[in-house]
Enzyme design. Structure first.
Site, PDB file in Angstrom:
ATOM      1  CG  ASN A  73      33.531 -28.187 -25.739  1.00  0.00           C
ATOM      2  OD1 ASN A  73      33.799 -27.079 -26.199  1.00  0.00           O
ATOM      3  ND2 ASN A  73      34.468 -29.126 -25.540  1.00  0.00           N
ATOM      4  CB  ILE A  75      33.104 -23.584 -25.532  1.00  0.00           C
ATOM      5  CG1 ILE A  75      32.503 -24.637 -24.606  1.00  0.00           C
ATOM      6  CG2 ILE A  75      33.234 -22.234 -24.848  1.00  0.00           C
ATOM      7  CD1 ILE A  75      31.203 -24.322 -23.982  1.00  0.00           C
ATOM      8  N   GLY A  76      34.042 -23.026 -28.502  1.00  0.00           N
ATOM      9  CA  GLY A  76      34.905 -22.112 -29.267  1.00  0.00           C
ATOM     10  C   GLY A  76      35.822 -21.439 -28.268  1.00  0.00           C
ATOM     11  CB  CYS A 134      43.383 -22.559 -33.698  1.00  0.00           C
ATOM     12  SG  CYS A 134      43.678 -22.622 -31.970  1.00  0.00           S
ATOM     13  CG  ASN A 198      42.408 -29.938 -27.738  1.00  0.00           C
ATOM     14  OD1 ASN A 198      41.265 -29.922 -27.253  1.00  0.00           O
ATOM     15  ND2 ASN A 198      43.111 -28.833 -27.915  1.00  0.00           N
ATOM     16  N   GLY A 251      39.618 -37.768 -20.012  1.00  0.00           N
ATOM     17  CA  GLY A 251      38.752 -38.674 -19.258  1.00  0.00           C
ATOM     18  C   GLY A 251      39.227 -39.052 -17.874  1.00  0.00           C
ATOM     19  CB  THR A 273      35.124 -33.709 -19.029  1.00  0.00           C
ATOM     20  OG1 THR A 273      35.494 -33.187 -20.310  1.00  0.00           O
ATOM     21  CG2 THR A 273      33.639 -33.978 -19.009  1.00  0.00           C
TER      22      THR A 273
HETATM   23  C1  LIG Z   1      34.220 -27.204 -22.285  1.00  0.00           C
HETATM   24  C2  LIG Z   1      35.623 -27.493 -22.732  1.00  0.00           C
HETATM   25  C3  LIG Z   1      36.449 -26.446 -23.148  1.00  0.00           C
HETATM   26  C4  LIG Z   1      37.759 -26.699 -23.568  1.00  0.00           C
HETATM   27  N1  LIG Z   1      38.562 -25.654 -23.937  1.00  0.00           N
HETATM   28  C5  LIG Z   1      39.856 -25.895 -24.268  1.00  0.00           C
HETATM   29  C6  LIG Z   1      40.721 -24.819 -24.561  1.00  0.00           C
HETATM   30  O1  LIG Z   1      40.380 -23.640 -24.478  1.00  0.00           O
HETATM   31  N2  LIG Z   1      42.009 -25.125 -24.932  1.00  0.00           N
HETATM   32  C7  LIG Z   1      42.476 -26.410 -25.001  1.00  0.00           C
HETATM   33  O2  LIG Z   1      43.644 -26.618 -25.329  1.00  0.00           O
HETATM   34  N3  LIG Z   1      41.662 -27.456 -24.691  1.00  0.00           N
HETATM   35  C8  LIG Z   1      40.373 -27.221 -24.332  1.00  0.00           C
HETATM   36  N4  LIG Z   1      39.561 -28.270 -24.001  1.00  0.00           N
HETATM   37  C9  LIG Z   1      40.105 -29.650 -24.048  1.00  0.00           C
HETATM   38  C10 LIG Z   1      40.550 -30.134 -22.657  1.00  0.00           C
HETATM   39  O3  LIG Z   1      41.585 -29.331 -22.135  1.00  0.00           O
HETATM   40  C11 LIG Z   1      41.018 -31.600 -22.721  1.00  0.00           C
HETATM   41  O4  LIG Z   1      42.132 -31.696 -23.581  1.00  0.00           O
HETATM   42  C12 LIG Z   1      39.953 -32.556 -23.223  1.00  0.00           C
HETATM   43  O5  LIG Z   1      38.670 -32.165 -22.806  1.00  0.00           O
HETATM   44  C13 LIG Z   1      40.187 -34.000 -22.741  1.00  0.00           C
HETATM   45  O6  LIG Z   1      40.253 -34.053 -21.330  1.00  0.00           O
HETATM   46  P1  LIG Z   1      38.975 -34.371 -20.373  1.00  0.00           P
HETATM   47  O7  LIG Z   1      38.314 -35.596 -20.928  1.00  0.00           O
HETATM   48  O8  LIG Z   1      39.537 -34.554 -19.003  1.00  0.00           O
HETATM   49  O9  LIG Z   1      38.083 -33.173 -20.469  1.00  0.00           O
HETATM   50  C14 LIG Z   1      38.244 -28.037 -23.582  1.00  0.00           C
HETATM   51  C15 LIG Z   1      37.402 -29.087 -23.162  1.00  0.00           C
HETATM   52  C16 LIG Z   1      36.119 -28.839 -22.739  1.00  0.00           C
HETATM   53  C17 LIG Z   1      35.258 -29.988 -22.280  1.00  0.00           C
END
Ligand SMILES: Cc1cc2nc3c(=O)[nH]c(=O)nc-3n(C[C@H](O)[C@H](O)[C@H](O)COP(=O)(O)O)c2cc1C
Length: 319
Positions: A73, A75-76, A134, A198, A251, A273
């Site tokens: 992603n 998204i920013g 960031c 992250n 994950g 996710t």
């Molecule tokens: C669409 C999306 C947006 C995310 N936005 C943020 C965010 O704003 N701040 C942040 O610290 N991590 C953000 N993350 C990272 C997640 O919090 C997480 O650390 C990372 O996706 C790994 O976990 P997961 O595999 O369960 O998604 C984002 C992840 C995704 C997929």
């Protein structure tokens, strides 16, 4: 042991939580959408999308693409800005009886400090999570999380400007040579815990257009494909800094995945996710985790933390 007999209460610094399962930042905004599927107060905490000072529309589209066992992603940091967040989103979460962990993100040390002051002084929040993945506009756009000095400066100003009883959790990037070095630096700067990990920086190319698929070119990799990287990071940091609470994320789709993180040393876990294809995933993971702990005879979730690090009892040698 029955699942209902397992004590799931979890302590992260000064935060006392009902259980160790949280949402991951950015995957459930400020919890409103999820509340259609389950009561957000059932979770240990709801971690909100990283908030910045100003409202932002994020990166251009397309900004998501599927990958084997995950997604990228870009998204920013799209969001309403701190004024609107404090006026609308945070009060809503508190009204539901949820325990919010507010994720903040800045592009300068001054922005981190201001956000910490404004968020940290709101009664009812469980913790502040500092997203340091960031670019620092004051330092050639270098990402805070990738340098121990920059990372510790960001965490230091947040700790300085957050009231004492509110834990400060530093969320780290896996895109570094030594995650232990960064974790040690942020803990020395005052972090009460670390959140690992992250997303990993990735790139996807569309073979038809022969161009990067994402408008932002690179994106953050998440989902089941990153889980071994996250478990490794949790293991390394938990071993190096045994007194520091580690929150595992990356994950997690099932209770078994959550238990793997706890065995590696995570005090709590976050679900990100997985929410996109199963919005009920965080409470399902909680229910499954409880059952997994009960099956293995753990009376307390905290007893499972770091279990994989225990010395293996010596085997009887048959002669
Ligand atoms: C669409 C999306 C947006 C995310 N936005 C943020 C965010 O704003 N701040 C942040 O610290 N991590 C953000 N993350 C990272 C997640 O919090 C997480 O650390 C990372 O996706 C790994 O976990 P997961 O595999 O369960 O998604 C984002 C992840 C995704 C997929």
């Amino acid at each position: 042991m029955l699942p209902d007999d397992v004590d799931l209460t979890t302590v992260v610094g000064d935060a006392h939580l009902l259980n160790p399962v949280m949402t991951a930042s950015g995957c459930a905004a400020a919890g409103r959408e999820l509340h259609q599927f389950f009561d957000v107060a059932e979770l240990g905490a709801v971690v909100t999308k990283s908030i910045m000072r100003e409202a932002r529309s994020g990166r251009p589209t397309p900004r998501m693409v599927e990958t084997p066992s995950g997604m990228l992603n870009s998204i920013g940091l799209q969001g309403p800005g701190i004024d609107s967040f404090l006026a609308r989103d945070l009060p809503w979460l508190l009204q539901q009886g949820a325990r919010p962990i507010v994720s903040i993100a800045g592009s300068s040390l001054g922005e981190y400090a201001e956000l910490a002051r404004r968020v940290g002084n709101t009664p009812g929040i469980a913790a502040v999570e500092v997203n340091i993945s960031c670019p620092n506009v004051e330092n050639r756009g270098l990402v805070f999380a990738c340098d121990p000095v920059q990372a510790s400066r960001a965490v230091n100003v947040v700790r300085r400007d957050t009231p004492r009883g509110v834990p400060v959790l530093a969320k780290l990037s896996p895109d570094v040579t030594s995650i232990v070095e960064i974790a040690t630096a942020v803990v020395e700067a005052g972090a009460d815990g670390v959140v690992l990990i992250n997303t990993l920086l990735g790139l996807h190319i569309d073979l038809e257009t022969a161009r990067p698929t994402l408008a932002g070119v690179t994106g953050g990799l998440s989902g089941p494909g990153v889980r071994p990287v996250a478990v490794r990071a949790v293991w390394q940091v938990a071993n190096a800094l045994p007194a520091v609470p580690v929150i595992g994320v990356g994950g997690i789709r099932t209770g078994r995945d959550a238990l793997e993180f706890m065995f590696a040393g995570a005090t709590a876990v976050q679900v990100g996710t997985a929410i996109f294809n199963d919005p009920g995933a965080p409470v399902r993971v909680l229910r499954e985790l409880r059952a997994e702990l009960a099956t293995r005879g753990f009376a307390k979730a905290s007893d499972a933390v770091g279990y994989a690090n225990r010395p293996i009892p010596s085997r009887r040698q048959d002669v």
